[in-house]
Scaffold this active site. Structure first.
Site, short mmCIF file in Angstrom:
data_model
loop_
_atom_site.label_atom_id
_atom_site.label_comp_id
_atom_site.label_asym_id
_atom_site.label_seq_id
_atom_site.Cartn_x
_atom_site.Cartn_y
_atom_site.Cartn_z
N ARG A 136 0.71 -1.46 0.23
CA ARG A 136 -0.09 0.39 0.33
C ARG A 136 0.60 0.68 0.40
O ARG A 136 1.95 1.28 0.62
CB ARG A 136 -1.16 0.36 0.87
CG ARG A 136 -1.99 1.50 1.48
CD ARG A 136 -2.65 1.10 2.54
NE ARG A 136 -3.76 0.48 1.89
CZ ARG A 136 -4.91 0.49 2.48
NH1 ARG A 136 -5.36 1.42 3.34
NH2 ARG A 136 -5.91 -0.03 2.23
N GLN A 155 -10.57 -3.71 -3.49
CA GLN A 155 -11.65 -3.45 -3.09
C GLN A 155 -11.86 -3.54 -3.86
O GLN A 155 -13.36 -4.30 -3.59
CB GLN A 155 -11.52 -2.39 -2.83
CG GLN A 155 -13.07 -1.46 -2.15
CD GLN A 155 -13.03 -2.05 -0.92
OE1 GLN A 155 -11.76 -2.32 0.71
NE2 GLN A 155 -14.17 -3.09 -0.42
N ASP A 169 -17.41 7.16 -1.66
CA ASP A 169 -15.81 6.57 -0.92
C ASP A 169 -15.96 8.68 -0.25
O ASP A 169 -16.88 9.08 -1.19
CB ASP A 169 -15.48 6.45 -2.04
CG ASP A 169 -13.78 6.18 -0.85
OD1 ASP A 169 -14.03 6.15 0.21
OD2 ASP A 169 -11.90 5.69 -1.79
N CYS A 204 -16.27 1.17 0.43
CA CYS A 204 -15.13 0.65 0.87
C CYS A 204 -14.79 0.66 2.41
O CYS A 204 -13.97 -0.42 2.84
CB CYS A 204 -13.92 0.61 -0.06
SG CYS A 204 -13.46 2.39 -0.01
#
Ligand code: CP
Ligand code: NVA
Length: 313
Positions: free
Chosen positions: A112, A142, A228, A268
């Site tokens: 990440r 995701q 999101d 998410c």
């Protein structure tokens, strides 16, 4: 002389959604069903015994860390957590050198980080598969979970309409790539100045999405409404401005009413109730956010199995 980079042909990575074909996704979804069933029945399934996953985090995480770490253990392997703060990664060691070294001591790497170019540089020097656990541009694990969740709830996503409301961020870009691979449509509505950047999204064309100035129009008739956070990790300096710019892009009950009758809501997570989504929607009957979060575990186990063992049947 520097070591020769590993070529793309020698090892398979999952750096963005378009790295896999539709047939590969069909295989992953089938394996996810099997692996999830085993998990629910408390049946041991250890195809990755003695394999080691290294997880590198340059940004915060709850779900991604937990689902990869638990997932690898449940498959019989082990997982090691590294972060920028207390490894040499934060002290300027070249990404290429880190790729060489970390991949000589492990079987699989999840990263990440910030720019997509960082993970690409790492992968080009890695002897083992590299998985994108979120970059500024993409969040393919995701979307894998989100689409699996849609299929579980409603069947095939082919030909369906997904409404993306809010920022044209890593999640949005990945939905757009997925629409091209799996043949569905995305209706995108962003505030002015935050529109989709097709090149950054890595799209083949513009056939699978449509942009709407009015978020209600984007949501009209949609089979899935999703959003999101307004400010993604790494963009915190823009937070105040974004709070103002995005104020009319909240998914609320009126927006869900204009969507298809059986529309689902996804996010998410982590979510900000009262900003990108109202509490009524995220905690309401159309929301599948908890299944969506849980499915990160199951889809990623299928993904790790595939990257390390190929097509298990
Ligand atoms: N959705 C997601 O990736 O969550 P985390 O940031 O907690 O990993
Ligand atoms: N777009 C968000 C997703 C977090 C899981 C971010 O990048 O911060």
């Amino acid at each position: 002389m520097s070591a020769k980079p590993i070529t793309e042909n020698t090892v398979k990575h999952f750096l963005q959604f378009k790295d896999f074909t539709r047939a590969e996704y069909e295989h992953l979804f089938e394996r996810t069903r099997f692996i999830k069933q085993k998990f629910k029945a408390y049946q041991q399934y250890w195809p990755l015994q003695d394999r080691t996953l290294v997880m590198i985090f340059e940004k915060a995480s709850t779900r991604t860390r937990l689902s990869f770490e638990a997932g690898m253990q449940q498959l019989g392997g082990s997982a090691i957590y590294l972060n920028t703060r207390d490894s040499q990664l934060g002290r300027g060691e070249p990404v290429e050198d880190a790729g060489q070294v970390i991949s000589r001591m492990s079987d699989l790497v999840m990263i990440r980080t910030f720019e997509q170019s960082i993970i690409e540089r790492f992968a080009s020097h890695s002897r083992v598969p590299v998985i994108n656990g979120l970059t500024n541009e993409y969040h393919p694990c995701q979307i894998l979970a989100d689409i699996y969740t849609y299929i579980e709830q409603r069947g095939s996503i082919q030909g369906k309409t997904v409404a993306w409301i809010g920022d044209s961020n890593n999640m949005c870009n990945t939905w757009l790539q997925a629409a091209e691979i799996l043949d569905f449509n995305v209706h995108v509505s962003t505030p002015p100045g935050y529109e989709v950047e097709a090149e950054r999204a890595g799209l083949f064309g513009a056939d699978h999405y449509e942009e709407f100035a009015d978020p209600m129009e984007a949501a009209r008739g949609a089979d899935l409404v999703t959003t999101d956070v307004w400010t993604s990790m790494g963009f915190e300096a823009e937070n105040e401005e974004r709070l103002k710019d995005f104020a009319d892009w909240q998914v609320d009950a009126d927006m869900m009413r204009i969507a298809a009758k059986d529309a689902l809501f996804m996010h998410c997570l982590p979510a900000h109730r009262g900003e990108e989504v109202s509490a009524e929607v995220i905690d309401g009957p159309q929301s599948v956010v908890w299944d969506e979060a849980e499915n990160r575990l199951h889809v990623q186990k299928a993904l790790m199995e595939y990257l390390l063992l190929g097509k298990v049947v």
